[in-house]
Design an enzyme around this catalytic site. Structure first.
Site, PDB file in Angstrom:
ATOM      1  N   HIS A 151      34.054  42.248  53.780  1.00 14.99           N
ATOM      2  CA  HIS A 151      33.126  41.164  54.131  1.00 14.99           C
ATOM      3  C   HIS A 151      32.985  41.145  55.652  1.00 14.99           C
ATOM      4  O   HIS A 151      33.972  41.217  56.380  1.00 14.99           O
ATOM      5  CB  HIS A 151      33.666  39.828  53.633  1.00 14.99           C
ATOM      6  CG  HIS A 151      32.920  38.659  54.195  1.00 14.99           C
ATOM      7  ND1 HIS A 151      31.542  38.560  54.114  1.00 14.99           N
ATOM      8  CD2 HIS A 151      33.333  37.563  54.877  1.00 14.99           C
ATOM      9  CE1 HIS A 151      31.157  37.438  54.707  1.00 14.99           C
ATOM     10  NE2 HIS A 151      32.223  36.822  55.190  1.00 14.99           N
ATOM     11  N   ASN A 182      26.656  37.614  59.438  1.00 14.91           N
ATOM     12  CA  ASN A 182      27.460  37.219  58.282  1.00 14.91           C
ATOM     13  C   ASN A 182      26.514  36.759  57.165  1.00 14.91           C
ATOM     14  O   ASN A 182      25.821  35.754  57.314  1.00 14.91           O
ATOM     15  CB  ASN A 182      28.406  36.084  58.699  1.00 14.91           C
ATOM     16  CG  ASN A 182      29.319  35.629  57.575  1.00 14.91           C
ATOM     17  OD1 ASN A 182      29.069  35.904  56.409  1.00 14.91           O
ATOM     18  ND2 ASN A 182      30.379  34.916  57.936  1.00 14.91           N
ATOM     19  N   CYS A 199      31.852  33.580  50.344  1.00 16.33           N
ATOM     20  CA  CYS A 199      31.833  34.980  50.807  1.00 16.33           C
ATOM     21  C   CYS A 199      32.577  35.928  49.874  1.00 16.33           C
ATOM     22  O   CYS A 199      32.402  37.141  49.946  1.00 16.33           O
ATOM     23  CB  CYS A 199      32.418  35.073  52.213  1.00 16.33           C
ATOM     24  SG  CYS A 199      31.623  33.961  53.363  1.00 16.33           S
TER      25      CYS A 199
HETATM   26  O1  UT7 Z   1      32.545  34.217  56.386  1.00 11.61           O
HETATM   27  C1  UT7 Z   1      33.878  33.976  56.063  1.00 11.61           C
HETATM   28  C2  UT7 Z   1      34.504  32.851  56.737  1.00 11.61           C
HETATM   29  N1  UT7 Z   1      34.253  32.761  58.123  1.00 11.61           N
HETATM   30  C3  UT7 Z   1      35.004  33.405  59.032  1.00 11.61           C
HETATM   31  O2  UT7 Z   1      35.856  34.204  58.708  1.00 11.61           O
HETATM   32  C4  UT7 Z   1      34.773  33.049  60.465  1.00 11.61           C
HETATM   33  C5  UT7 Z   1      36.085  32.887  61.160  1.00 11.61           C
HETATM   34  N2  UT7 Z   1      35.954  32.387  62.525  1.00 11.61           N
HETATM   35  C6  UT7 Z   1      35.375  33.099  63.539  1.00 11.61           C
HETATM   36  O3  UT7 Z   1      34.842  34.158  63.355  1.00 11.61           O
HETATM   37  C7  UT7 Z   1      35.526  32.537  64.916  1.00 11.61           C
HETATM   38  O4  UT7 Z   1      36.436  31.454  64.893  1.00 11.61           O
HETATM   39  C8  UT7 Z   1      34.173  32.059  65.554  1.00 11.61           C
HETATM   40  C9  UT7 Z   1      33.318  33.268  65.916  1.00 11.61           C
HETATM   41  C10 UT7 Z   1      33.431  31.166  64.571  1.00 11.61           C
HETATM   42  C11 UT7 Z   1      34.468  31.276  66.835  1.00 11.61           C
HETATM   43  O5  UT7 Z   1      35.224  32.091  67.738  1.00 11.61           O
HETATM   44  P1  UT7 Z   1      36.556  31.519  68.401  1.00 11.61           P
HETATM   45  O6  UT7 Z   1      37.040  32.562  69.316  1.00 11.61           O
HETATM   46  O7  UT7 Z   1      37.474  31.077  67.302  1.00 11.61           O
HETATM   47  O8  UT7 Z   1      36.006  30.298  69.236  1.00 11.61           O
HETATM   48  P2  UT7 Z   1      36.450  28.772  69.175  1.00 11.61           P
HETATM   49  O9  UT7 Z   1      35.925  28.127  67.938  1.00 11.61           O
HETATM   50  O10 UT7 Z   1      37.926  28.677  69.444  1.00 11.61           O
HETATM   51  O11 UT7 Z   1      35.681  28.184  70.431  1.00 11.61           O
HETATM   52  C12 UT7 Z   1      35.991  28.636  71.752  1.00 11.61           C
HETATM   53  C13 UT7 Z   1      34.980  28.018  72.715  1.00 11.61           C
HETATM   54  C14 UT7 Z   1      34.787  26.519  72.496  1.00 11.61           C
HETATM   55  O12 UT7 Z   1      34.598  25.919  73.771  1.00 11.61           O
HETATM   56  P3  UT7 Z   1      35.798  25.164  74.528  1.00 11.61           P
HETATM   57  O13 UT7 Z   1      36.196  24.048  73.597  1.00 11.61           O
HETATM   58  O14 UT7 Z   1      36.872  26.199  74.725  1.00 11.61           O
HETATM   59  O15 UT7 Z   1      35.154  24.703  75.792  1.00 11.61           O
HETATM   60  C15 UT7 Z   1      33.512  26.442  71.735  1.00 11.61           C
HETATM   61  O16 UT7 Z   1      32.829  25.219  71.917  1.00 11.61           O
HETATM   62  O17 UT7 Z   1      33.697  28.612  72.498  1.00 11.61           O
HETATM   63  C16 UT7 Z   1      32.734  27.570  72.344  1.00 11.61           C
HETATM   64  N3  UT7 Z   1      31.658  28.064  71.497  1.00 11.61           N
HETATM   65  C17 UT7 Z   1      30.595  28.725  71.992  1.00 11.61           C
HETATM   66  N4  UT7 Z   1      30.244  29.068  73.246  1.00 11.61           N
HETATM   67  C18 UT7 Z   1      29.098  29.739  73.410  1.00 11.61           C
HETATM   68  C19 UT7 Z   1      31.548  27.981  70.156  1.00 11.61           C
HETATM   69  N5  UT7 Z   1      30.401  28.579  69.755  1.00 11.61           N
HETATM   70  C20 UT7 Z   1      29.795  29.042  70.877  1.00 11.61           C
HETATM   71  C21 UT7 Z   1      28.599  29.745  71.122  1.00 11.61           C
HETATM   72  N6  UT7 Z   1      28.290  30.078  72.394  1.00 11.61           N
HETATM   73  N7  UT7 Z   1      27.778  30.110  70.128  1.00 11.61           N
END
Ligand code: UT7
Length: 333
Positions: free
Chosen positions: A259, A290, A119
């Protein structure tokens, strides 16, 4: 070019962009994985994204964006000395994607190569282009950021498939006397964190085998939550360092074009910098998703097309991504 006219830095002479016509909204992902429109909007800010057609290549989008940038600069492909393509989703591993782009646009006088800084690729590319122009090894450079992430995401993995999109943005860069152009630059990386965002299989470490393909190791794997924490810190650090390298303060920045990965990340970064998110951050993540190395040039193009980016503005471009890599560039447009 003689020493008498040696450029002090590189400046943007033209901007172009290209987006595939197919648009997928969040409801499409509700139909294929266990997710909701509400979760995607609240956790990421994304509402829709563009996906390339099956027969559309990275180099097709790159050529379209590149030709638009050249037209905007009032130049022809023959004027270009180097084509630099920032991408982590090239047409092929060999040769570089820049070679297909060079051929498609007819840049017959140009050298060309790809850079993969995920990125942060466009920011790294700006710095390389600046160095080539200041050292008078090139007069005009076409820098393109393009991704076809739809080809490398696992459509059964809800933690990644909802995040990414396809698209391309390009700039033509030329020499400047320092009154405009790149005023300050910063780039860094931490390879010890390379497993946070990775496509494990397909390189020489894990060549493709039926077993590895069955395990979906040829798709993007991201430890999102861990990545998130680094993203906020590194984007804020990069912004401060690039602004300071330009001899400026955060209050001097007219527009931030970051980004676009997550609106929550960008709101935290704005707060840390003391730069107003609502009026100074250009955000197009909701309708683009993204797009990795393409996200900044796509946003730059849109900011210009919508009138948010005006000549004379001092802008901050800042990125963070796989590697991990991060960096920023302060530019007087
Ligand atoms: O491009 C440059 C590099 N990338 C980034 O900068 C991305 C950085 N990360 C993020 O933007 C965020 O971490 C995400 C959007 C990818 C994820 O959001 P989060 O608030 O960090 O969620 P999480 O990974 O902590 O997951 C929370 C919950 C999990 O469920 P449990 O374990 O709490 O039951 C996930 O399994 O959300 C669940 N989950 C989803 N639920 C519904 C993960 N993806 C999804 C989804 N729909 N698509």
């Amino acid at each position: 070019m003689t020493n008498a006219t040696q450029p002090k830095n590189a400046c943007i002479l033209g901007i172009g962009g290209a987006l595939p016509s197919r648009v997928l909204d969040n409801s499409y992902f509700e139909s294929i994985v266990d997710t909701t429109d509400e979760w995607i909007r609240e956790r990421t800010g994304i509402v829709q994204r563009h996906f390339a057609a099956d027969d559309q290549l990275n180099s097709d989008l790159s050529a379209e964006a590149g030709l638009k940038a050249l037209k905007d600069a009032g130049m022809t492909p023959d004027d270009i000395d180097v084509v630099i393509q920032a991408t982590c989703t090239p047409d092929r591993s060999i040769p570089s994607c820049a070679m297909a782009v060079q051929d498609k646009i007819g840049a017959r006088n140009a050298a060309g190569f790809d850079i993969n800084a995920a990125c942060s690729g466009f920011i790294y590319g700006l710095n390389i282009a600046n160095a080539l122009i200041v050292s008078q090894q090139a007069r005009h450079i076409l820098l393109i950021g393009t991704e076809l992430l739809s080809r490398v995401i696992d459509m059964t993995d809800r933690t990644t498939c909802v995040l990414f999109g396809d698209g391309s943005g390009a700039v033509v860069l030329g020499g400047s006397d320092g009154s405009r152009g790149i005023l300050g630059h910063y780039m860094r990386s931490d390879g010890a964190l390379r497993d946070l965002i990775t496509i494990p299989c397909g390189g020489t470490e894990l060549p493709p085998t039926p077993e590895r393909l069955a395990e979906h190791l040829h798709y993007v794997h991201m430890r999102g939550n861990e990545t998130y924490k680094h993203a906020v810190t590194r984007l804020a650090d990069s912004s401060r360092e690039a602004i300071s390298a330009a001899g400026l303060a955060p209050g001097d920045i007219d527009l931030v074009i970051p980004h676009q990965a997550n609106t929550r990340i960008l709101q935290s970064v704005a707060k840390r910098l003391g730069i107003d998110y609502d009026t100074k951050f250009f955000i197009n993540l909701p309708h683009i998703g993204n797009t990795s190395s393409a996200s900044i040039p796509i946003a730059l193009n849109e900011a210009r097309e919508t009138g948010r980016l005006q000549p004379g503005m001092t802008i901050l471009l800042v990125a963070f991504g796989g590697g991990l890599t991060w960096g920023g560039s302060v530019i007087r447009y």
